[in-house]
Motif scaffolding. Structure first.
Motif, PDB file in Angstrom:
ATOM      1  N   ILE A 360       0.862  -1.182   0.000  1.00 17.23           N
ATOM      2  CA  ILE A 360       0.000   0.000   0.000  1.00 17.23           C
ATOM      3  C   ILE A 360       0.891   1.222   0.000  1.00 17.23           C
ATOM      4  N   ASP A 361       0.531   2.137  -0.787  1.00 19.13           N
ATOM      5  CA  ASP A 361       1.286   3.363  -0.987  1.00 19.13           C
ATOM      6  C   ASP A 361       2.652   3.130  -1.604  1.00 19.13           C
ATOM      7  N   GLY A 362       2.845   1.865  -2.095  1.00 16.05           N
ATOM      8  CA  GLY A 362       4.105   1.590  -2.775  1.00 16.05           C
ATOM      9  C   GLY A 362       4.024   1.968  -4.258  1.00 16.05           C
ATOM     10  N   ASN A 363       5.130   1.914  -4.921  1.00 20.60           N
ATOM     11  CA  ASN A 363       5.184   2.216  -6.351  1.00 20.60           C
ATOM     12  C   ASN A 363       4.852   0.964  -7.180  1.00 20.60           C
ATOM     13  N   MET A 364       4.181   1.179  -8.279  1.00 22.79           N
ATOM     14  CA  MET A 364       3.854   0.085  -9.225  1.00 22.79           C
ATOM     15  C   MET A 364       4.349   0.510 -10.609  1.00 22.79           C
TER      16      MET A 364
END
Length: 372
Positions: A360-364
């Protein structure tokens, strides 16, 4: 004396190899003596008499007609045989027509073929001792009564509107007045006249008509100068069609734009000298370098519809090929036109992939491939 009184009268019709003369002499006192000659011959050298009764002066007759002849003939002893001769060439040669016995005093025969202005008949009479006499008619004319001979050559095959030579061989003793040429297109049609030609002509240039047949024939009727005619008919030959049909594209393609996959109606006018058959449609999107078949329609329908193939171009082109019933063909090409984009774009998502997980709130990282 007895000898001087009648020897000629007594012996002129007697022929013998054992004739004798007996002479008797008497003196004034009644004494008599005689003598007999050796045997000698009495020979008949008197020719028989013959005269033809008919007058042939200014006489004319047709070949093969019967001519009548009668005569008077006699001999001091006996006629043995009678011969009839005929000449058609000014006495240069006579040939035997018939030999008759002595009971005949008339005869008729058919005039042989061969026209002449100097024909004659000769009658020869022989007695039993081979003495002969003859009588000959006046010159007379024999007129043409023999059908002419004519043979027409069989033509090679001809194409519609091609000019070919018709040739024939003809012979007649009196010459030809005219020839009539006829043509029939098949066995179910009568002959129709092509032309009437002078008798001196032996060939004719003929233009093949606008029809197709394998049973064409020529016929010639040749008439000679006395009105006699003969005919000949050629073998069958073919008249072939090598004239291409014509086609004109009526749809105006100049300056138009058509989206891919959209239908287009193409109209045309097609004609042929005999009959049109089919129209094939071809499409090019590379300035006419290559074409693909896109439609087939009966030529008489005058239009067909096809869907514009995919591919953008400013140099699309349609070509129509029209075929007649005998495989002759021609074509017409449209103006170049534009094919516009109507193909949906394609996109393939490469990331994320199945099974990937993200905070969550990570980069993709998302990436994809797209084409249009």
């Amino acid at each position: 004396c007895l000898l001087s009184r009648g020897l000629g009268d007594v012996y002129k019709r007697q022929v013998t190899d054992s004739a004798q003369i007996l002479i008797e002499a008497s003196d004034i006192i009644g004494l008599a003596g005689s003598d007999t000659s050796i045997y000698f011959s009495i020979i008949d050298r008197i020719k028989p008499f013959v005269s033809i009764n008919e007058n042939f002066n200014q006489f004319s007759i047709l070949e093969y007609e019967n001519v009548y002849l009668s005569w008077e003939a006699y001999d001091n002893i006996q006629i043995d045989s009678i011969y009839i001769y005929y000449s058609m060439n000014n006495d240069s040669s006579f040939f035997l027509i018939s030999s008759l016995d002595t009971n005949n005093s008339e005869f008729s025969f058919s005039i042989p073929n061969g026209i002449s202005e100097s024909a004659r008949i000769k009658l020869v009479v022989k007695d039993i001792f081979n003495n002969e006499s003859s009588d000959t008619t006046e010159y007379f004319s024999v007129l043409d009564n023999t059908l002419p001979e004519v043979s027409i050559s069989t033509s090679s095959n001809a194409f519609i509107y091609e000019t070919i030579d018709i040739n024939w061989l003809a012979y007649d003793a009196s010459g030809f007045h005219h020839h009539k040429l006829y043509f029939s297109e098949d066995i179910n049609n009568s002959f129709v006249i092509i032309d009437s030609l002078p008798g001196s002509q032996d060939s004719y240039q003929w233009e093949a008509p606008n029809l197709v047949t394998s049973q064409a024939r020529f016929k010639i009727i040749s008439t000679d100068n006395v009105g006699l005619s003969s005919s000949d008919t050629s073998s069958y030959f073919s008249v072939l069609d090598n004239i291409p049909p014509t086609i004109n594209i009526e749809t105006n393609f100049e300056g138009i734009e058509i989206p891919e996959y959209h239908p287009i109606d193409i109209h045309w006018i097609a004609t042929d000298n005999i009959s049109i058959d089919s129209v094939y449609a071809f499409f090019s999107n590379d300035s006419g370098e290559s074409f693909n078949h896109v439609g087939l329609e009966s030529a008489s329908n005058n239009f067909l519809t096809f869907n514009i193939p995919p591919g953008l171009t400013n140099y699309a082109q349609v070509v129509l090929e029209v075929y007649d019933s005998y495989s002759n063909f021609s074509s017409d090409s449209s103006f170049f036109f534009t094919v516009t984009d109507y193909s949906p774009p394609t996109a393939i998502l490469n990331n994320p992939k199945s099974g990937d997980s993200f905070d969550i709130d990570g980069n993709m990282v998302i990436n994809w491939d797209a084409q249009d």
